[in-house]
Motif scaffolding. Structure first.
Motif, PDB file in Angstrom:
ATOM      1  N   GLU A 164      31.864  50.174  42.922  1.00 53.11           N
ATOM      2  CA  GLU A 164      31.866  49.240  43.766  1.00 53.11           C
ATOM      3  C   GLU A 164      32.277  48.544  44.193  1.00 53.11           C
ATOM      4  OE1 GLU A 164      28.139  48.584  45.492  1.00 53.11           O
ATOM      5  OE2 GLU A 164      27.425  50.761  46.488  1.00 53.11           O
ATOM      6  N   GLN A 165      33.229  47.626  42.364  1.00 54.25           N
ATOM      7  CA  GLN A 165      33.226  46.400  42.019  1.00 54.25           C
ATOM      8  C   GLN A 165      35.197  46.773  41.642  1.00 54.25           C
ATOM      9  OE1 GLN A 165      32.030  43.049  41.686  1.00 54.25           O
ATOM     10  NE2 GLN A 165      30.300  44.881  41.726  1.00 54.25           N
ATOM     11  N   SER A 205      37.294  48.152  43.434  1.00 49.63           N
ATOM     12  CA  SER A 205      37.886  48.328  44.706  1.00 49.63           C
ATOM     13  C   SER A 205      38.291  47.087  44.926  1.00 49.63           C
ATOM     14  CB  SER A 205      37.628  48.964  46.053  1.00 49.63           C
ATOM     15  OG  SER A 205      36.176  48.026  46.445  1.00 49.63           O
ATOM     16  N   LYS A 206      37.594  45.708  44.292  1.00 43.32           N
ATOM     17  CA  LYS A 206      37.614  44.205  45.103  1.00 43.32           C
ATOM     18  C   LYS A 206      38.594  44.280  43.721  1.00 43.32           C
ATOM     19  CE  LYS A 206      32.747  43.730  45.610  1.00 43.32           C
ATOM     20  NZ  LYS A 206      31.590  43.323  45.398  1.00 43.32           N
ATOM     21  N   ILE A 207      39.183  45.173  43.055  1.00 42.24           N
ATOM     22  CA  ILE A 207      40.180  44.211  41.754  1.00 42.24           C
ATOM     23  C   ILE A 207      41.483  45.446  42.208  1.00 42.24           C
ATOM     24  CG2 ILE A 207      40.783  44.001  39.582  1.00 42.24           C
ATOM     25  CD1 ILE A 207      38.005  42.688  40.438  1.00 42.24           C
ATOM     26  N   ASP A 235      44.818  42.107  37.602  1.00 44.43           N
ATOM     27  CA  ASP A 235      45.394  40.422  37.817  1.00 44.43           C
ATOM     28  C   ASP A 235      45.931  39.994  36.341  1.00 44.43           C
ATOM     29  OD1 ASP A 235      45.149  40.400  40.119  1.00 44.43           O
ATOM     30  OD2 ASP A 235      42.524  39.608  40.514  1.00 44.43           O
ATOM     31  N   ALA A 261      34.299  43.248  36.216  1.00 43.12           N
ATOM     32  CA  ALA A 261      34.553  44.373  37.194  1.00 43.12           C
ATOM     33  C   ALA A 261      36.081  44.100  36.692  1.00 43.12           C
ATOM     34  CB  ALA A 261      35.059  43.636  38.355  1.00 43.12           C
ATOM     35  N   HIS A 262      36.934  42.924  36.418  1.00 43.97           N
ATOM     36  CA  HIS A 262      38.231  42.661  35.938  1.00 43.97           C
ATOM     37  C   HIS A 262      38.322  43.596  34.751  1.00 43.97           C
ATOM     38  CE1 HIS A 262      38.972  39.393  38.217  1.00 43.97           C
ATOM     39  NE2 HIS A 262      40.147  40.348  38.502  1.00 43.97           N
ATOM     40  N   ARG A 269      37.860  47.557  35.522  1.00 43.05           N
ATOM     41  CA  ARG A 269      39.084  48.318  36.179  1.00 43.05           C
ATOM     42  C   ARG A 269      40.385  48.199  34.300  1.00 43.05           C
ATOM     43  NH1 ARG A 269      41.368  48.404  41.140  1.00 43.05           N
ATOM     44  NH2 ARG A 269      43.345  49.630  40.795  1.00 43.05           N
TER      45      ARG A 269
END
Length: 539
Positions: free
Chosen positions: A344-345, A347-349, A354, A385-386, A389
């Motif tokens: 779930e995390q 999709s936020k990255i 980054d 989370a970064h 990913r």
């Protein structure tokens, strides 16, 4: 015609590092039932970095899984079983004495001990390896071969070893009372001629790397042939009908490739397991890297060139243990799998995390023995989370690099991908993979792709299908296709070509210096310990 003849089923055993699974398949590729027995512990570590297992544990848990499966399925389904097969972990062997009893615990593929290999190679081999620039790689391979370590460190056990066989051969022996194994299961540090698909002769230039006397190696048979039949003893312990044929299949990764339907040159099979790999299926022998062999595929006459990321999706387990305690606690409290919480995390990255990029060399490879993992691009806004990913992207960068290498050497071009292994159950991970490679990613109907591939080969061996292609068409079904997002792929294309592909060359000198310093310190520590042990009286 009996019911069992009309609608045959296949019982496949998939023995991995942590568990053995009994899997019942029909000829449509449907997994009718699964029973899994875990090894507790997964392996034994007498010393840090060591990993061993009792061969009897594999057999006992196989029997337990089989008996539990028999109690779970209907009596009709159990009667319809027409054949049995075994697929197992790779690069793990069993030492047997002349009465076919284990001499010692088996040393697993992930064991980190090294042999000394102080004896020089034959002059001809030494010169040949130096000429092609593979002297260090050969020495690393020699030191990593478990047979060489046993020969050096436990000569009495090596003397007792009358037979040196893969786990697949051990389980076949227990099922059939016959010492025999499949050609497609001989993946590991053994003197096997992968191109000729037979044991190396004593004069083979590479036979000196893994020193196993020819008489200790088992007879081999082609995939799809009958290795033997279920013995009276095995029938009593497993509940399987005595006399059923045991069909030769192959190793877990080879079975995964077949089980995902990757049988043509236009496709590559990605395995998101503890060790992550990219494999092709070719009708000719092509080494994926110099000196690294292409493995025998389950389909006779074909090969699976492979590039491996040694630690692969093991890094997800590492991440969970080291950085995701909050999510793991929440998973226990809510009953939601921790992987789902982490996904779930994702999709936020954004693609590229980054600017955070990971090089996935948590374990060295044959061509880069000095390599270490690295992460670059950290800033104050990066989160766990970064990093999560970046790990998934880093594994894929390594697989992309491997695929490019194999495509170049094989002079072929892949147009679509298949995925298997535990990581393939993550939709976000599959979508990231499609975006990074810029190719459609296909996922089959079951996560038990290794068992499916083994069952598929068994049905062919039983005569249920005239060819492997016919079996794939009937048994392999793609439940979802992940299509790459063009904008995301453009981002990854730039990051891969302009940053990732430059990383190793830039860092290699530093890796070499680092290894030299660390190895020097380790030698000094060892010398101090040795001196203390000589000076101090024994307790």
């Amino acid at each position: 015609m009996s019911q069992s003849r009309k609608d045959p089923l296949v019982l496949t055993f998939d023995c991995g590092t942590q568990s053995v699974r009994a899997l019942l398949f029909d000829d449509k590729g449907t997994l009718l039932c699964k029973c899994q027995e875990y090894f507790n512990p997964p392996y034994i570590s007498p010393h840090p970095g060591w990993a061993e297992q009792e061969p009897w544990t594999w057999w006992e848990k196989l029997c337990d899984a089989s008996q539990r499966l028999k109690k779970t399925v209907t009596a009709d389904q159990w009667k319809r079983i027409a054949g049995v097969s075994v697929t197992t972990l790779r690069d793990t062997c069993v030492c047997l004495d002349d009465e076919f009893k284990p001499v010692r615990r088996s040393i697993l593929w992930l064991d980190q001990r090294k042999a000394n290999c102080s004896q020089p190679l034959p002059a001809v081999s030494e010169a040949a390896f130096r000429m092609v620039g593979m002297r260090e790689a050969v020495q690393q391979t020699r030191r990593g071969a478990k047979c060489n370590w046993i020969r050096e460190s436990e000569p009495e056990n090596w003397e007792k070893t009358a037979h040196y066989i893969m786990v697949s051969g051990w389980l076949t022996l227990m099922l059939t009372d016959k010492l025999v194994d499949s050609i497609a299961s001989q993946i590991g540090h053994v003197p096997f001629d992968y191109k000729a698909k037979r044991w190396m002769g004593k004069n083979h230039i590479k036979a000196c790397i893994t020193e196993v006397e020819p008489h200790k190696l088992p007879p081999l048979q082609e995939t799809g042939t009958v290795l033997g039949t279920i013995s009276e003893t095995a029938a009593a312990l497993t509940g399987i009908q005595e006399g059923l044929p045991v069909i030769a299949t192959g190793s877990d990764k080879g079975c995964e490739t077949l089980g995902t339907g990757c049988i043509g040159e236009d496709c590559a099979s990605l395995s998101f397991g503890t060790t992550s790999t990219v494999q092709l299926s070719l009708g000719r022998y092509v080494e994926p890297q110099q000196f690294l062999p292409a493995y025998p595929a389950l389909i006779p006459g074909m090969y699976n060139p492979e590039i491996e990321i040694y630690r692969g999706f093991w890094m997800i387990t590492w991440f969970k243990q080291e950085f995701a305690s909050r999510e793991m606690d929440h998973a226990v409290a809510t009953g939601v799998p921790v992987e789902k919480l982490l996904d779930e995390q994702l999709s936020k990255i954004p693609p590229g995390a980054d600017g955070l990029m990971l090089q996935p060399y948590w374990g060295p490879g044959l061509k880069n023995p000095e390599a270490k993992g690295c992460i670059i691009g950290f800033s104050d806004y990066h989160s766990r989370a970064h990093l999560y990913r970046a790990i998934i992207e880093g594994i894929n960068y390594g697989l992309m690099d491997g695929l490019e290498t194999v495509e170049r050497r094989a002079r072929t071009k892949v147009s679509w991908l298949t995925v298997s292994g535990g990581g393939a159950q993550s939709d976000p991970a599959c979508q990231i993979t499609a975006d990074m490679f810029g190719l459609p990613v296909k996922r089959v109907q079951t996560c038990e792709t290794s068992g499916l591939g083994s069952a598929l080969a068994t049905f062919v061996g039983l005569g249920s299908f005239p060819s492997y292609r016919d079996a794939v068409e009937s048994m392999v079904h793609y439940e979802r296709v992940f299509t790459p997002a063009e904008q995301n792929h453009e981002t990854y294309h730039k990051l891969y070509n302009l940053v990732y592909k430059e990383l190793y060359a830039k860092l290699q000198p530093l890796y070499r210096r680092l290894r030299g310093i660390i190895e020097h310190e380790e030698r000094m520590d060892f010398a101090e310990v040795s001196m203390e042990s000589e000076i101090m009286p024994r307790p």
